[in-house]
Scaffold this active site. Structure first.
Site, PDB file in Angstrom:
ATOM      1  CE  LYS A 160      -3.062   2.251   4.835  1.00 48.07           C
ATOM      2  NZ  LYS A 160      -2.886   1.394   3.634  1.00 48.07           N
TER       3      LYS A 160
ATOM      4  CB  SER B  21      -0.941   0.013   1.203  1.00 50.50           C
ATOM      5  OG  SER B  21      -0.230   0.177   2.411  1.00 50.50           O
TER       6      SER B  21
END
Length: 261
Positions: free
Chosen positions: A142, A71
């Site tokens: 993230k 990701s």
């Protein structure tokens, strides 16, 4: 060992008598195990001290974090061990746009009440402390795209994310993807963050939780720390430098009561 060496040097010129040799052999047999016990005890104490030091360092200062997914490519690759700076936000400063953070997603990305088997959790956490196991399923890495008060919109005519009306040139994005295939227009509440992966087509992030309680926002107090370095593998040793992508984004005016003007 030093004493034994001196005896060897001193006795070398002489031919020992049989009785003396037997006496020395008995002495060596008696002293050998004792010396071994001392060495093992010392090594054990050193090992315990090192383990305690690493655990304390990991708990309060710097924690290794193994990257489990794609990701955050190309910034972070599967199997990378990043070093998470737990002191980054401890002294009054908070996460900023562009920071790569590790956070506990319980209540935002993962529903409350999800538990792991206590035994397997303890084993995994022990290995994860040294970066030898994947993190808990509730831990995520993230990039911060919006902080409290920001309006984050996607996408503009150029296919870019806008923050407070300014398009962001996200040069860190994966070249195979776009800024987002999911349109959104949100305002980040105070004390929360809007986070996204760098590989947008391969990242489950704030966008995937828009319709859930909390709207995909991550509470600032759930942030574990900022990923500052890639520590492993050796060929990828580097610091995660801050990005200038958000340099032109204006701050949102706030009233003294915490609202927006």
């Amino acid at each position: 060992m030093e004493t034994e060496a001196k005896h060897t040097e001193r006795d070398r010129p002489f031919a020992p008598e049989a009785g003396d040799e037997g006496e020395r052999s008995r002495s060596a047999r008696l002293s050998g195990p004792s010396g071994s016990r001392i060495s093992l005890r010392t090594a054990g104490l050193i090992s315990v001290a090192c383990t305690v030091f690493v655990l304390l360092l990991s708990q309060f200062v710097v924690q290794p974090f193994q990257i489990p997914s794609r990701s955050m490519e190309p910034t972070l690759e599967v199997g990378d061990r990043v070093l998470v700076n737990k002191l980054a936000y401890r002294f009054g400063s908070g996460p900023e746009r562009g920071d790569v953070i590790v956070f506990d997603g319980t209540g935002s990305f993962v529903r409350e009440g999800v538990t792991e088997n206590p035994v397997s959790a303890a084993v995994r956490e022990g290995f994860a402390t040294f970066g030898l196991a994947e993190p808990a399923e509730t831990d995520f890495v993230k990039r911060v795209v919006g902080v409290g008060g920001d309006r984050v919109v996607c996408c503009d005519k150029g296919g870019r994310v806008e923050v407070n009306g300014v398009p962001v040139d996200e040069r860190y994005l994966h070249p195979d993807g776009t800024a987002s295939e999911v349109p959104f227009d949100i305002v980040v509440p105070e004390g929360a963050l809007w986070v996204m992966g760098d590989h947008r087509t391969n990242s489950r992030d704030s966008r995937d939780h828009l319709g859930e309680p909390g709207g995909g926002m991550v509470p600032v107090d759930k942030v574990i720390g900022r990923a500052d370095w890639i520590g492993w593998p050796v060929g990828r040793w580097t610091s995660l430098d801050s990005t200038d992508a958000f340099g032109g984004v204006p701050q949102v005016a706030r009233t003294p009561g915490g609202g927006h003007g």
